[in-house]
Design an enzyme around this catalytic site. Structure first.
Site: not given
Ligand code: BES
Ligand code: ZN
Length: 643
Positions: A305, A329-330, A333, A352, A410, A418
């Site tokens: 995002e 989703h993005e 954010h 999230e 991580d 989520y």
């Molecule tokens: N912000 C996240 C990606 C992220 C999370 C990067 C943790 C680094 C650390 C992003 O908004 C996200 O959640 N992406 C998901 C897609 C979403 C539709 C659930 C993904 O990358 O799969």
């Molecule tokens: Zn996200």
């Protein structure tokens, strides 16, 4: 793994009482009312060395030149600092940076020192502040191993003609390309000049001030950027490549490589409707433009995002817009995460979980309730599976508020944040009613715009502004249990997608021996297929798998989500005819959500581990550090006693 004692030493205090002034300088139109000022309790970010109560970075000016040959970004970061009376130094976060010089605004050298660090957080960079002025200029260079930056050879791009680079800051990787205070509670505005080789385009999570570029030294083109809203540094982002732009809405467009840009523009054509749906629910979009950058296939996430410019994987280009919920989703954010931000990574669910809830609401506006319910049910299934994977409903990491001290953030980034987060808001909605929750959320985003938020503080808000002393209501929601206890509270509302009932009937028929050709699957969308694949028996005879594959062509699916579920099933049953497709999938994209579970599935058997290792040897050089780091752990687990 680093010991916690080491961690405790350099912890940073985010002082919300703001002895250093307001955190929302760029939110000029709507400064939050003073009454909403957060409690003065100090919040510890165990993943940063910064000491913002002494001195904090307010603005970052970058002047960077990427060198694709040596895979380094080199240049300066000019930091504008605010300090408490008497503070004589500032502590920044850095990791794998070569610091060449530090000066004041006039170029006079300032003393600096790299302190003791660890492999997760990197190191503190302690800079002696100038007697006069508020500016510190760090002259530096990144390492080719910088975890945030991926350098792609031309062969790793769609066009195969030019190299590419992109950054990924979340959670604590920005410090590998920008020396600043890298904590989500320390918001900063930024501007940048990026000097790229002729014929290449730079894009950032900021306004592009020079769309045509300016001629710069050495035949390079300089692009200038500015982001006037203060953001946490994990939202600083840069990409450079052979990029083209297509307008797709009044305030939106897509950037992608030339051979991808038209299909991307078609896939995301609904972006204005998505933005309008979110605005209707939660108030104006406050970031100006909303563009989307489609990256090469090694991008480790589905989407990121980055403000004004979502970074997206090309694996969402299904051709039929069936995966656009990722854009919802993005975009969501832009409220939950970018406007109101988790104060530390322990509160990641505030980013999230809210966003996943809002994603569902936006998709309901866009495609209707039946469609959104399919997404919700798939999400709930993933949550239950994740809780099991984490060790069951007693496992500490199934809490919304996490304790990530001593660990890489991580580790907290799984479906609990989520989907349990979203399920919590669904519970609140079911209890107080949609209208009241919407009013509350809208006010919450307004009151806390451009500020950090903790779980405790959110709970206070909920009590003060939503429950308003109604003990019975609060008692039905059980917010403390949701946020601080493990497992899934039993007041969670059921989600039942009407469309999945008919899928279940076909799964039953298949289980009872019906040939796949005779199943009633016409008109199924991606999500019905996903439910079907997940509902198949864990073990199946090979001829049954072959019949499924023949009837539905799963091994050749152009839909990444469907192919992923199918390949999982194929590995589980050692269905070898799908293995060429598996190898292709694992070597042609690097999205961690797909790659990691497939290697995990492979690692459960000896033959699978061997196959996995052979494929990984080919695939790893193409992966971003985020994906490679995870797969390294899967294929070479830490020795027993050290996990
Ligand atoms: N912000 C996240 C990606 C992220 C999370 C990067 C943790 C680094 C650390 C992003 O908004 C996200 O959640 N992406 C998901 C897609 C979403 C539709 C659930 C993904 O990358 O799969
Ligand atoms: Zn996200």
């Amino acid at each position: 793994m680093t010991g916690t004692t080491d961690f405790a030493r350099g912890r940073s205090w985010l002082v919300f009482s703001l002895l250093l002034g307001s955190a929302c300088t760029a939110d000029r139109e709507e400064p939050p009312p003073a009454a909403a000022a957060p409690s003065p309790a100090a919040v510890v970010d165990v993943h940063s060395f910064a000491r913002p109560e002494e001195a904090r970075v307010r603005h970052v000016s970058l002047d960077l030149t990427p060198d694709f040959g040596s895979q380094r970004l080199a240049g300066t970061a000019r930091l504008v600092i605010e300090r408490a009376a008497g503070a004589d130094s500032i502590v920044l976060d850095v990791r794998d940076l070569t610091i060449r010089r530090v000066t004041d605004a006039a170029g006079a050298p300032l003393g600096f020192e790299l302190g003791q660090g660890d492999s997760i957080r990197g190191q503190p960079l302690i800079v002696r502040l100038p007697a006069e002025g508020d500016t510190v200029v760090v002259d530096y260079e990144t390492s080719p191993a910088a975890a945030a930056v991926q350098w792609l050879r031309p062969a790793q791009t769609a066009g195969r003609r030019r190299p590419f680079l992109f950054t990924q800051g979340q959670a604590i990787l920005t410090r590998t390309w920008v020396p600043t205070q890298d904590s989500p509670g320390i918001r900063q505005t930024y501007d940048a000049v990026i000097r790229v080789p002729a014929g290449m385009q730079a894009v950032m999570s900021a306004e592009l001030l020079t769309p045509e570029g300016e001629r710069a030294e050495g035949g390079r083109t300089a692009y200038r950027f500015r982001l006037e809203q203060p953001v946490p540094p994990y939202l600083f982002a840069l990409a450079v490549g052979d990029l083209e732009f297509r307008e797709i809405g009044p305030r939106s467009g897509v950037w992608a490589e030339p051979s991808v840009v038209d299909s991307a523009a078609r896939e995301f054509a609904e972006v204005e409707q998505i933005t309008a749906a979110a605005e209707k629910l939660y108030g104006p979009y406050r970031w100006g433009r909303y563009d989307i950058l489609v990256l090469p296939p090694s991008f480790p996430f589905g989407g990121m995002e980055n403000p004004r410019l979502t970074f997206a994987t090309p694996t969402v280009l299904a051709g039929d817009r069936s995966l656009v919920s990722l854009i919802a989703h993005e975009l969501a954010h832009s409220w939950s995460g970018n406007l109101v931000t988790n104060a530390t990574w322990n509160d990641f669910w505030l980013n999230e979980g809210f966003t996943t809830y809002i994603e569902g609401r936006i998709m309901e506006e866009l495609r209707g309730k039946d469609y959104a319910d399919m997404l919700r049910q798939l999400g709930r299934q993933s949550l239950l599976a994740t809780i099991q994977d984490l060790g069951g409903p007693q496992a500490p990491d199934t809490r919304l508020q996490l304790d990530l001290a001593g660990r890489d953030p991580d580790e907290g980034m799984n479906d609990v944040a989520y989907e349990k987060g979203a399920a919590f808001l669904q519970t609140v909605e079911a209890t107080v009613g949609r209208e009241r929750l919407d009013t509350f959320l809208r006010g919450y985003f307004d009151r806390h715009a451009f500020q950090p938020m903790t779980s405790e503080q959110f709970l206070q808000e909920l009590n003060a502004d939503l429950f308003r002393g109604d003990e019975a209501l609060a008692g039905r929601v059980r917010a403390r249990e949701w946020i601080f206890e493990p497992g899934l509270p039993d007041n969670v509302p059921a989600v039942e997608a009407a469309a999945f009932a008919k899928v279940d009937r076909q799964v039953d028929a298949f289980r009872a021996g019906t040939s796949p050709d005779s199943l009633a699957t016409s008109g199924w969308s991606t999500h019905e297929w996903l439910h079907f694949l997940r509902a198949l028996p864990d073990t199946m005879e090979l001829p049954r798998l072959a019949a499924l594959d023949q009837a539905f062509n799963f091994s050749r699916s152009g839909n990444s989500e469907i192919l992923f579920e199918w390949l999982r099933t194929a590995i589980r049953n050692r269905y070898e005819p799908a293995f060429p497709a598996l190898e292709r999938f694992l070597t042609t994209q690097g999205r961690r959500k797909f790659v990691a579970p497939l290697f995990e599935e492979l690692a459960t058997t000896d033959w699978g581990r061997q196959l996995g290792q052979r494929i990984y040897a080919r695939a790893r050089p193409g992966y971003h550090s985020v994906t490679a780091g995870t797969v390294d752990h899967i294929l070479t687990p830490a020795p027993a006693g050290n996990r």
